[in-house]
Design a protein around this motif. Structure first.
Motif, PDB file in Angstrom:
ATOM      1  N   THR A   1      -3.609  -3.984 -10.185  1.00 32.58           N
ATOM      2  CA  THR A   1      -3.967  -2.621  -9.815  1.00 32.58           C
ATOM      3  C   THR A   1      -2.760  -1.696  -9.776  1.00 32.58           C
ATOM      4  O   THR A   1      -2.837  -0.543 -10.197  1.00 32.58           O
ATOM      5  N   THR A   2      -1.638  -2.195  -9.279  1.00 33.34           N
ATOM      6  CA  THR A   2      -0.442  -1.348  -9.159  1.00 33.34           C
ATOM      7  C   THR A   2       0.345  -1.276 -10.461  1.00 33.34           C
ATOM      8  O   THR A   2       1.328  -0.552 -10.546  1.00 33.34           O
TER       9      THR A   2
ATOM     10  N   ASP B   1       0.836  -1.204   0.000  1.00 34.20           N
ATOM     11  CA  ASP B   1       0.000   0.000   0.000  1.00 34.20           C
ATOM     12  C   ASP B   1       0.873   1.257   0.000  1.00 34.20           C
ATOM     13  O   ASP B   1       0.620   2.206  -0.746  1.00 34.20           O
TER      14      ASP B   1
ATOM     15  N   ASN C   1       2.255  -3.514 -11.953  1.00 33.18           N
ATOM     16  CA  ASN C   1       3.557  -4.179 -12.018  1.00 33.18           C
ATOM     17  C   ASN C   1       3.628  -5.005 -13.294  1.00 33.18           C
ATOM     18  O   ASN C   1       2.613  -5.453 -13.806  1.00 33.18           O
TER      19      ASN C   1
ATOM     20  N   VAL D   1       5.004   6.296  -9.000  1.00 29.53           N
ATOM     21  CA  VAL D   1       4.635   5.169  -8.154  1.00 29.53           C
ATOM     22  C   VAL D   1       5.758   4.140  -8.223  1.00 29.53           C
ATOM     23  O   VAL D   1       6.079   3.671  -9.315  1.00 29.53           O
TER      24      VAL D   1
ATOM     25  N   SER E   1       2.360   1.889  -3.508  1.00 27.11           N
ATOM     26  CA  SER E   1       1.460   1.911  -4.660  1.00 27.11           C
ATOM     27  C   SER E   1       0.860   3.279  -4.974  1.00 27.11           C
ATOM     28  O   SER E   1      -0.012   3.378  -5.824  1.00 27.11           O
ATOM     29  N   THR E   2       1.329   4.321  -4.301  1.00 29.59           N
ATOM     30  CA  THR E   2       0.655   5.613  -4.424  1.00 29.59           C
ATOM     31  C   THR E   2       1.553   6.723  -4.948  1.00 29.59           C
ATOM     32  O   THR E   2       2.768   6.680  -4.834  1.00 29.59           O
TER      33      THR E   2
ATOM     34  N   LEU F   1       5.970   1.036  -7.751  1.00 28.18           N
ATOM     35  CA  LEU F   1       5.641  -0.275  -8.318  1.00 28.18           C
ATOM     36  C   LEU F   1       5.276  -0.231  -9.804  1.00 28.18           C
ATOM     37  O   LEU F   1       5.331  -1.257 -10.473  1.00 28.18           O
ATOM     38  N   ARG F   2       4.920   0.930 -10.314  1.00 23.10           N
ATOM     39  CA  ARG F   2       4.400   1.011 -11.686  1.00 23.10           C
ATOM     40  C   ARG F   2       5.408   0.502 -12.703  1.00 23.10           C
ATOM     41  O   ARG F   2       6.526   0.952 -12.772  1.00 23.10           O
TER      42      ARG F   2
END
Length: 187
Positions: free
Chosen positions: A137-138, A93, A140, A105, A96-97, A107-108
């Motif tokens: 969602t993230t 979490d 990856n 981000v 991921s922002t 993780l992107r």
């Protein structure tokens, strides 16, 4: 040399998931340097009010920096209640922002490989599925195959905690090779 940041979702001292990451360091193909993160226990609960540059706890800023700087991510997860442990979800979490839309981000599009171990007959299959859903969602870039789901994990390690099961070692090498190929493809 590509840098891979490794997270074990287990806090247990003799965790088979942490042992899997240590085996990854040992059996990695040439060209990968795997760093195992050992401060997961210290990450505070996610708090939106603090999730902005300059407000985040220092340990979270450091985690975000290290993941951002890594070329790839390796995540080992046990299975708790058919999912990933809360401490792992909490760290993800924080990673991921980007509420400011300025810093990015961590993780992107990060090349990512998933593995996991558990003592039961299904290993960490459900936890890995939950983790794959999070990584959709993230955004990856997740290695799809091979999958490394270590079932009856207590049978795969010797008394010193070394991974000794040849089939698991072979799959681990294949997984790391696939991760390395993803890293190389991203430039």
């Amino acid at each position: 040399m590509s840098k891979v940041f490794a997270l074990s979702g287990s806090l247990r001292a003799d965790s088979h998931n942490t042992r899997l990451l240590q085996a990854a360091q040992k059996f990695t193909p040439g060209g990968l340097e795997i760093e195992i993160y050992d401060e997961l226990r210290e990450i505070p609960p996610y708090d939106y009010d603090l999730d902005f540059p300059g407000k985040r706890p220092q340990i979270v800023e450091e985690l975000r920096r290290r993941v951002t700087e890594a070329d790839g991510l390796l995540v080992a997860t046990p299975e708790f209640n058919y999912s990933i442990p809360g401490v792992l979800k909490n760290a993800l979490d924080w990673l991921s922002t980007d509420w400011t839309r300025e810093e990015g981000v961590p993780l992107r599009r990060k090349p990512t490989a998933i593995l996991g171990a558990a003592p039961g007959n299904f290993g960490s299959v459900r936890a890995q599925l939950a983790l794959r859903q999070i990584f959709v969602t993230t955004d990856n870039d997740v290695v799809v195959k091979p999958e490394l789901i270590v079932f009856r994990s207590h049978e795969r390690f010797d008394e010193q905690g070394n991974l000794v099961d040849e089939g698991t070692i072979d799959l681990l090498r294949q997984l790391l090779t696939a991760l390395q190929e993803k890293i190389e493809a991203t430039g």
